[in-house]
Design an enzyme around this catalytic site. Structure first.
Site, PDB file in Angstrom:
ATOM      1  N   SER A   1       0.844  -1.185   0.000  1.00  8.20           N
ATOM      2  CA  SER A   1       0.000   0.000   0.000  1.00  8.20           C
ATOM      3  C   SER A   1       0.880   1.235   0.000  1.00  8.20           C
ATOM      4  CB  SER A   1      -0.869   0.004   1.266  1.00  8.20           C
ATOM      5  OG  SER A   1      -1.532   1.251   1.400  1.00  8.20           O
TER       6      SER A   1
ATOM      7  N   TYR B   1      -2.005   0.592  10.658  1.00  2.00           N
ATOM      8  CA  TYR B   1      -2.039   0.123   9.267  1.00  2.00           C
ATOM      9  C   TYR B   1      -0.746   0.490   8.545  1.00  2.00           C
ATOM     10  CZ  TYR B   1      -3.761  -0.654   4.515  1.00  2.00           C
ATOM     11  OH  TYR B   1      -3.917  -1.102   3.225  1.00  2.00           O
TER      12      TYR B   1
HETATM   13  C1  8X3 Z   1      -4.985   1.732   1.242  1.00  2.00           C
HETATM   14  C2  8X3 Z   1      -4.402   3.069   1.044  1.00  2.00           C
HETATM   15  O1  8X3 Z   1      -4.593   5.519   1.786  1.00  2.00           O
HETATM   16  O2  8X3 Z   1      -6.169   3.979   2.768  1.00  2.00           O
HETATM   17  O3  8X3 Z   1      -4.049   0.724   1.353  1.00  2.00           O
HETATM   18  O4  8X3 Z   1      -3.877   3.926   3.445  1.00  2.00           O
HETATM   19  S1  8X3 Z   1      -4.784   4.154   2.332  1.00  2.00           S
END
Ligand code: 8X3
Length: 250
Positions: free
Chosen positions: A133, A146
């Site tokens: 990502s 995340y």
């Molecule tokens: C998804 C991209 O911008 O939501 O993996 O982190 S973001």
């Protein structure tokens, strides 16, 4: 008749995973569609002439069953299973969310890779494609767990490429930015539709799962001596994580 090339796609029950299973099948691959939700992967496998394998990537036992179903030879592994849980500032975040994100985005990917690596080597020209990502490239407020996990995905990819340098296996990462799928933002915000929709508010054309599937399929179908180390892909409207062209913004 020659044996068809084979691919495993994890997280194949929806979004990028399901779209990738479809595009790989259209390229002639026999696709093993792996995910927890059996009803969805069975329907998908029936549609594309693939094989559904119930798999929770966070369970080593479940991953061992996937490896058994695949057998001794595999051409392509798409480690797509992953996700974001929560968007709280670090100071207010939930350790269980952090654990779940590390489990699925990093440990799950490692477990599947470890289990399928012998079959990828046996193909003579295997490809591991990890779905990372742009959250694995930068930090952003509320993204702590995340972004940490997706930085983990990136670093595992780089480590694998070094460790497998003399093996017939390529190691690639795709790092998507804003992609509108049915579930990603909804899962992140625990089913809160208004918060999920706000992520894409005013953006004329976020990327779609099909855009990412198209790029993944291109990456894994390059000639065997060509390794696409990493590919960062965003919608035109997202120049950077915080720099997004939204209708109504000045
Ligand atoms: C998804 C991209 O911008 O939501 O993996 O982190 S973001």
């Amino acid at each position: 008749m020659s044996t068809p090339r084979t691919a495993v796609v994890t997280g194949a029950s929806s979004g990028i995973g399901a779209a990738t299973a479809r595009t790989l099948a259209a390229e002639g691959f026999h696709v093993f569609c792996a995910a927890r939700r059996t009803d969805r992967i069975e329907a998908l496998a029936a549609e594309i002439g693939g094989t559904a394998v119930a798999c929770d990537v966070t369970s080593e036992e479940s991953v061992a069953s996937l490896a058994a179903a695949v057998g001794g030879r595999l051409d392509v592994l798409v480690n797509n299973a992953g996700g974001a849980f929560g968007a709280s500032p670090v100071a207010e975040s939930d350790s269980d969310d952090w654990r779940r994100m590390y489990e699925v985005n990093v440990i799950g990917l490692v477990q599947v890779t470890r289990a399928l690596l012998p079959a990828l080597v046996a193909s003579g020209a295997g490809v591991i494609l990890n779905v990372g990502s742009t959250a694995g490239r930068v930090a952003y407020e509320g993204g702590g767990g995340y972004t940490a996990a997706k930085h983990g995905t990136k670093v595992v990819t780089e480590t694998l490429r070094l460790e497998l340098f003399d093996q017939p296996v390529r190691v690639c990462e795709i790092a998507p930015g804003m992609v509108r799928t049915d579930e990603f933002a909804l899962v992140r915000f625990d089913g809160d539709r208004a918060k999920a929709d706000a992520v894409y508010a005013g953006v004329a054309e976020p990327l779609t799962a099909d855009d990412i599937a198209d790029a993944i399929t291109w990456m894994v179908t390059r000639p065997p001596h060509v390794n696409i180390d990493e590919l960062v892909i965003r919608p035109r409207a997202q120049a950077a994580q915080h720099k997004v062209d939204r209708v109504g913004d000045s």
